[in-house]
Design a protein around this motif. Structure first.
Motif, PDB file in Angstrom:
ATOM      1  N   VAL A  21      30.838  38.875   9.692  1.00  0.00           N
ATOM      2  CA  VAL A  21      29.516  38.352  10.065  1.00  0.00           C
ATOM      3  C   VAL A  21      28.567  39.653   9.766  1.00  0.00           C
ATOM      4  CG1 VAL A  21      29.398  39.052  12.411  1.00  0.00           C
ATOM      5  CG2 VAL A  21      28.467  37.100  11.606  1.00  0.00           C
ATOM      6  N   ASP A  22      28.906  40.835   9.089  1.00  0.00           N
ATOM      7  CA  ASP A  22      28.227  42.045   9.043  1.00  0.00           C
ATOM      8  C   ASP A  22      27.012  41.876   8.411  1.00  0.00           C
ATOM      9  OD1 ASP A  22      28.090  44.856   9.563  1.00  0.00           O
ATOM     10  OD2 ASP A  22      28.753  45.213   7.444  1.00  0.00           O
ATOM     11  N   GLY A  23      27.286  41.013   7.334  1.00  0.00           N
ATOM     12  CA  GLY A  23      25.713  40.859   6.329  1.00  0.00           C
ATOM     13  C   GLY A  23      24.976  39.675   7.072  1.00  0.00           C
ATOM     14  N   PHE A  24      25.451  38.793   7.652  1.00  0.00           N
ATOM     15  CA  PHE A  24      24.848  37.794   8.375  1.00  0.00           C
ATOM     16  C   PHE A  24      23.544  38.081   9.371  1.00  0.00           C
ATOM     17  CE2 PHE A  24      24.584  33.638  10.613  1.00  0.00           C
ATOM     18  CZ  PHE A  24      24.116  32.943   9.583  1.00  0.00           C
ATOM     19  N   ALA A  25      24.179  38.763  10.508  1.00  0.00           N
ATOM     20  CA  ALA A  25      23.325  38.995  11.479  1.00  0.00           C
ATOM     21  C   ALA A  25      22.119  39.859  11.097  1.00  0.00           C
ATOM     22  CB  ALA A  25      24.189  39.640  12.549  1.00  0.00           C
ATOM     23  N   LEU A  30      18.742  40.290  13.605  1.00  0.00           N
ATOM     24  CA  LEU A  30      19.513  40.406  14.720  1.00  0.00           C
ATOM     25  C   LEU A  30      20.234  41.935  14.719  1.00  0.00           C
ATOM     26  CD1 LEU A  30      21.016  37.051  15.251  1.00  0.00           C
ATOM     27  CD2 LEU A  30      19.130  38.105  16.381  1.00  0.00           C
ATOM     28  N   ASP A  31      20.167  42.617  15.993  1.00  0.00           N
ATOM     29  CA  ASP A  31      20.903  43.838  15.939  1.00  0.00           C
ATOM     30  C   ASP A  31      22.392  43.899  16.128  1.00  0.00           C
ATOM     31  OD1 ASP A  31      21.145  43.422  18.665  1.00  0.00           O
ATOM     32  OD2 ASP A  31      19.607  44.584  19.165  1.00  0.00           O
ATOM     33  N   ASP A  32      22.973  44.807  16.056  1.00  0.00           N
ATOM     34  CA  ASP A  32      24.547  44.841  16.077  1.00  0.00           C
ATOM     35  C   ASP A  32      25.043  44.385  17.648  1.00  0.00           C
ATOM     36  OD1 ASP A  32      24.792  45.838  13.389  1.00  0.00           O
ATOM     37  OD2 ASP A  32      24.847  47.732  13.969  1.00  0.00           O
ATOM     38  N   ALA A  33      24.270  44.886  18.552  1.00  0.00           N
ATOM     39  CA  ALA A  33      24.391  44.421  19.897  1.00  0.00           C
ATOM     40  C   ALA A  33      24.507  42.979  20.218  1.00  0.00           C
ATOM     41  CB  ALA A  33      23.708  45.367  20.981  1.00  0.00           C
ATOM     42  N   THR A  34      23.452  42.512  19.427  1.00  0.00           N
ATOM     43  CA  THR A  34      23.514  40.911  19.824  1.00  0.00           C
ATOM     44  C   THR A  34      24.689  40.101  19.090  1.00  0.00           C
ATOM     45  OG1 THR A  34      21.027  41.069  19.991  1.00  0.00           O
ATOM     46  CG2 THR A  34      21.973  39.056  19.352  1.00  0.00           C
ATOM     47  N   ALA A  35      24.776  40.753  17.719  1.00  0.00           N
ATOM     48  CA  ALA A  35      26.100  40.240  17.344  1.00  0.00           C
ATOM     49  C   ALA A  35      27.381  40.413  17.737  1.00  0.00           C
ATOM     50  CB  ALA A  35      26.093  40.691  15.850  1.00  0.00           C
ATOM     51  N   ARG A  36      27.594  41.544  18.335  1.00  0.00           N
ATOM     52  CA  ARG A  36      28.578  41.836  19.157  1.00  0.00           C
ATOM     53  C   ARG A  36      28.897  41.076  20.411  1.00  0.00           C
ATOM     54  NH1 ARG A  36      32.564  45.221  18.735  1.00  0.00           N
ATOM     55  NH2 ARG A  36      33.734  46.114  20.363  1.00  0.00           N
ATOM     56  N   ARG A  37      27.685  40.691  21.008  1.00  0.00           N
ATOM     57  CA  ARG A  37      27.676  39.830  22.278  1.00  0.00           C
ATOM     58  C   ARG A  37      28.109  38.476  22.103  1.00  0.00           C
ATOM     59  NH1 ARG A  37      24.088  36.650  24.037  1.00  0.00           N
ATOM     60  NH2 ARG A  37      22.563  37.549  23.031  1.00  0.00           N
ATOM     61  N   VAL A  38      27.651  37.991  20.979  1.00  0.00           N
ATOM     62  CA  VAL A  38      27.911  36.646  20.646  1.00  0.00           C
ATOM     63  C   VAL A  38      29.365  36.579  20.123  1.00  0.00           C
ATOM     64  CG1 VAL A  38      27.272  34.840  19.011  1.00  0.00           C
ATOM     65  CG2 VAL A  38      25.477  35.899  19.927  1.00  0.00           C
ATOM     66  N   VAL A  39      29.943  37.350  19.260  1.00  0.00           N
ATOM     67  CA  VAL A  39      31.253  37.389  18.804  1.00  0.00           C
ATOM     68  C   VAL A  39      32.251  37.517  19.944  1.00  0.00           C
ATOM     69  CG1 VAL A  39      33.062  38.706  17.524  1.00  0.00           C
ATOM     70  CG2 VAL A  39      30.981  38.284  16.645  1.00  0.00           C
ATOM     71  N   GLU A  40      31.923  38.352  21.041  1.00  0.00           N
ATOM     72  CA  GLU A  40      32.679  38.341  22.404  1.00  0.00           C
ATOM     73  C   GLU A  40      32.744  37.306  23.024  1.00  0.00           C
ATOM     74  OE1 GLU A  40      31.352  41.912  24.392  1.00  0.00           O
ATOM     75  OE2 GLU A  40      32.319  43.201  22.978  1.00  0.00           O
ATOM     76  N   GLU A  41      31.551  36.495  23.032  1.00  0.00           N
ATOM     77  CA  GLU A  41      31.295  35.167  24.004  1.00  0.00           C
ATOM     78  C   GLU A  41      32.186  34.134  23.253  1.00  0.00           C
ATOM     79  OE1 GLU A  41      27.493  34.412  24.060  1.00  0.00           O
ATOM     80  OE2 GLU A  41      26.918  35.993  25.569  1.00  0.00           O
ATOM     81  N   LEU A  55      34.279  31.940  13.448  1.00  0.00           N
ATOM     82  CA  LEU A  55      33.206  32.347  12.656  1.00  0.00           C
ATOM     83  C   LEU A  55      32.224  31.564  12.361  1.00  0.00           C
ATOM     84  CD1 LEU A  55      32.217  34.866  10.715  1.00  0.00           C
ATOM     85  CD2 LEU A  55      33.368  33.921   8.767  1.00  0.00           C
ATOM     86  N   MET A  56      32.579  30.198  12.122  1.00  0.00           N
ATOM     87  CA  MET A  56      31.805  29.156  12.131  1.00  0.00           C
ATOM     88  C   MET A  56      30.730  29.212  13.295  1.00  0.00           C
ATOM     89  SD  MET A  56      33.338  26.147   9.852  1.00  0.00           S
ATOM     90  CE  MET A  56      34.751  25.898  11.024  1.00  0.00           C
ATOM     91  N   GLU A  57      31.411  29.127  14.372  1.00  0.00           N
ATOM     92  CA  GLU A  57      30.785  29.080  15.660  1.00  0.00           C
ATOM     93  C   GLU A  57      29.851  30.380  15.940  1.00  0.00           C
ATOM     94  OE1 GLU A  57      29.429  27.676  19.322  1.00  0.00           O
ATOM     95  OE2 GLU A  57      30.511  26.526  17.639  1.00  0.00           O
ATOM     96  N   VAL A  58      30.074  31.508  15.563  1.00  0.00           N
ATOM     97  CA  VAL A  58      29.373  32.671  15.694  1.00  0.00           C
ATOM     98  C   VAL A  58      28.019  32.434  14.958  1.00  0.00           C
ATOM     99  CG1 VAL A  58      29.147  34.972  14.906  1.00  0.00           C
ATOM    100  CG2 VAL A  58      31.236  34.383  16.379  1.00  0.00           C
ATOM    101  N   ARG A  59      28.269  32.000  13.608  1.00  0.00           N
ATOM    102  CA  ARG A  59      27.069  31.840  12.678  1.00  0.00           C
ATOM    103  C   ARG A  59      26.066  30.929  13.672  1.00  0.00           C
ATOM    104  NH1 ARG A  59      29.993  32.005   6.833  1.00  0.00           N
ATOM    105  NH2 ARG A  59      30.030  34.506   6.685  1.00  0.00           N
ATOM    106  N   LYS A  60      26.566  29.685  14.062  1.00  0.00           N
ATOM    107  CA  LYS A  60      26.106  28.714  14.827  1.00  0.00           C
ATOM    108  C   LYS A  60      25.071  29.322  15.737  1.00  0.00           C
ATOM    109  CE  LYS A  60      28.985  25.247  15.142  1.00  0.00           C
ATOM    110  NZ  LYS A  60      29.639  24.108  15.504  1.00  0.00           N
ATOM    111  N   ARG A  61      25.744  30.377  16.756  1.00  0.00           N
ATOM    112  CA  ARG A  61      25.008  30.822  17.773  1.00  0.00           C
ATOM    113  C   ARG A  61      24.038  31.725  17.344  1.00  0.00           C
ATOM    114  NH1 ARG A  61      29.680  31.314  22.660  1.00  0.00           N
ATOM    115  NH2 ARG A  61      30.615  29.218  22.188  1.00  0.00           N
ATOM    116  N   LEU A  62      24.505  32.416  16.436  1.00  0.00           N
ATOM    117  CA  LEU A  62      23.383  33.584  15.955  1.00  0.00           C
ATOM    118  C   LEU A  62      22.099  32.766  15.356  1.00  0.00           C
ATOM    119  CD1 LEU A  62      25.745  36.239  14.123  1.00  0.00           C
ATOM    120  CD2 LEU A  62      24.671  36.487  16.179  1.00  0.00           C
ATOM    121  N   LEU A  63      22.149  31.772  14.703  1.00  0.00           N
ATOM    122  CA  LEU A  63      21.126  30.964  14.163  1.00  0.00           C
ATOM    123  C   LEU A  63      20.285  30.447  15.440  1.00  0.00           C
ATOM    124  CD1 LEU A  63      22.570  28.765  11.183  1.00  0.00           C
ATOM    125  CD2 LEU A  63      20.913  30.886  11.136  1.00  0.00           C
TER     126      LEU A  63
END
Length: 67
Positions: A21-25, A30-41, A55-63
């Motif tokens: 998800v490195d290039g997506f966030a 979105l900053d790295d901390a937000t991406a990491r929090r979402v991935v951990e959740e 990964l599909m769920e992470v992308r949905k939540r990031l959007l």
């Protein structure tokens, strides 16, 4: 009665999904901390799912986080 501790977070799974998800966030501003929090959740919520499913769920939540 002893309370059971939650299972430990799968650190390797977090790293694998974060790499994917490195290039997506940043593209969503979105900053790295937000991406990491979402991935951990997601890893915590979906412990038995594949990285692709996660990964599909992470992308949905990031959007959703950008709204």
């Amino acid at each position: 009665m002893n309370e059971q501790e939650p299972p430990p977070i799968d650190r390797l799974a977090i790293q694998r999904v974060l790499r994917r998800v490195d290039g997506f966030a940043p593209g969503l501003r979105l900053d790295d901390a937000t991406a990491r929090r979402v991935v951990e959740e997601v890893i915590t919520d979906m412990p038995t799912r594949t990285d692709d499913d996660r990964l599909m769920e992470v992308r949905k939540r990031l959007l959703i986080a950008t709204e």
